[in-house]
Design a protein around this motif. Structure first.
Motif, PDB file in Angstrom:
ATOM      1  N   UNK A 250      42.266  33.021  45.199  1.00 26.18           N
ATOM      2  CA  UNK A 250      42.125  33.936  46.339  1.00 26.18           C
ATOM      3  C   UNK A 250      42.016  35.375  45.861  1.00 26.18           C
ATOM      4  N   UNK A 251      42.868  35.746  44.936  1.00 29.65           N
ATOM      5  CA  UNK A 251      42.859  37.095  44.349  1.00 29.65           C
ATOM      6  C   UNK A 251      41.478  37.423  43.772  1.00 29.65           C
ATOM      7  N   UNK A 252      40.950  36.514  42.971  1.00 31.15           N
ATOM      8  CA  UNK A 252      39.666  36.783  42.314  1.00 31.15           C
ATOM      9  C   UNK A 252      38.507  36.771  43.300  1.00 31.15           C
ATOM     10  N   UNK A 253      38.537  35.887  44.282  1.00 33.44           N
ATOM     11  CA  UNK A 253      37.458  35.868  45.278  1.00 33.44           C
ATOM     12  C   UNK A 253      37.440  37.166  46.081  1.00 33.44           C
ATOM     13  N   UNK A 254      38.625  37.684  46.404  1.00 30.01           N
ATOM     14  CA  UNK A 254      38.691  38.952  47.139  1.00 30.01           C
ATOM     15  C   UNK A 254      38.095  40.083  46.313  1.00 30.01           C
ATOM     16  N   UNK A 255      38.390  40.094  45.027  1.00 27.15           N
ATOM     17  CA  UNK A 255      37.934  41.195  44.188  1.00 27.15           C
ATOM     18  C   UNK A 255      36.477  41.067  43.782  1.00 27.15           C
TER      19      UNK A 255
END
Length: 336
Positions: A250-255
């Protein structure tokens, strides 16, 4: 997403900095993390005129190594949940904060993320130890493979997610990063496309990358739970490695959606080491979170911690991201 090609040359000076940018690490959470949940005056998040992912995303997963099918199903269901209407607070509601970010035309990040293909690299095509740069060669292998399961090379709205199994060692994994995102180089893959890598820390470093579902050995004590005690929070889908991956994914998809080419949304003066919209909220999963405390989150009937609902009755614990409207870390389970 054809503009990815147009913007590549703006980033030529960053070609050799792939090993520096876009890293996600839990090492800072327990002793150094600041609580930005209500501290907008500490943040200087700026837009640097680059593209964000406004077109519907075709997400392609590369399963690197040997995977437990149950863990794969958990991760797939999280991806499906990003665009699926389920009871509030949902994964899609969490993504709605990411969607608040726009490009220079005022277009928002897309609401649509479709799992459009999967490639099983169970033969470890690039070995059991991977450098950061080798992720791009793995993507090339997946899109040029002679097998009928080869992925399409999609430069228009493709996003590639490399997930490594628990037995795969990756440069800086566990020591400095749990995942990272970047963009491919045409000299390796043929085109510029955004991608992310996330490792399964279940056997290598669950206390580092599967927080708060495992004991962080270097802290000397387990992370605080929702009731202020020191018991380990139980993973909502039964596995610390897979459930820990969910939050990093989730963190990487957001960024990668808000800063795919290192020239869109980030704080700081150095684009090779940006502080991005999820970096600002590491360790924050609910109101009051930060500094090693996850914040106020829910528990299911078995006592497992979660903060968002997903498809098929799934529960997930996903870290918050920075809201450009509220100017603080925010998630759909916020108490205010």
């Amino acid at each position: 997403m054809q503009k990815l090609h147009c913007n590549f040359f703006f980033l030529a000076c960053f070609v050799f900095s792939a090993t520096l940018a876009h890293s996600w690490s839990q090492n800072r959470e327990f002793n150094q993390a600041k609580n930005y949940e209500g501290s907008s005056d500490l943040v200087d998040l700026q837009y640097h005129m680059g593209p964000v992912l406004t077109s519907p995303i075709n997400l392609y997963i590369i399963w690197y190594g040997k995977w437990n099918p149950t863990h794969q199903s958990t991760i797939r269901d999280f991806i499906y949940s990003l665009s699926s209407p389920v009871p509030y607070p949902s994964v899609a509601d969490w993504w709605s904060t990411v969607r608040l970010y726009t490009d220079q035309t005022g277009s928002n990040i897309t609401r649509s993320i479709a799992l459009s293909g999967e490639f099983y690299d169970s033969a470890y095509s690039h070995g059991n130890y991977l450098s950061r740069l080798s992720m791009q060669s793995i993507i090339k292998y997946a899109v040029t493979s002679p097998y009928p399961t080869a992925l399409p090379l999609n430069p228009h709205n493709g996003l590639y997610l490399v997930l490594s199994s628990p037995d795969v060692r990756v440069q800086d994994f566990c020591r400095a990063v749990c995942g990272f995102h970047y963009f491919t180089f045409p000299t390796i893959v043929g085109v510029t496309v955004p991608y992310a890598w996330v490792g399964n820390s279940g056997t290598q470093c669950p206390g580092v990358c599967a927080y708060p579902f495992a004991w962080p050995k270097y802290s000397g004590k387990p992370p605080p739970s929702t009731n202020g005690g020191n018991n380990i929070m139980r993973a909502p889908n039964g596995d610390a490695g897979a459930d820990g991956m969910i939050s990093v994914i989730a963190h990487e998809l957001a960024e990668v959606s808000s800063n795919p080419l290192v020239n869109a949304w980030y704080a700081g003066d150095d684009p090779t080491a940006p502080t991005e919209i999820a970096d600002l909220c590491m360790g924050v999963y609910g109101s009051g979170g930060g500094g090693g405390y996850v914040g106020v989150v829910s528990k299911d009937k078995w006592g497992n911690g979660f903060n968002v609902n997903g498809v098929k009755g799934r529960k997930f614990l996903v870290q918050w991201v920075w809201s450009p409207v509220k100017r603080r870390c925010f998630g759909p389970n916020a108490m205010d």
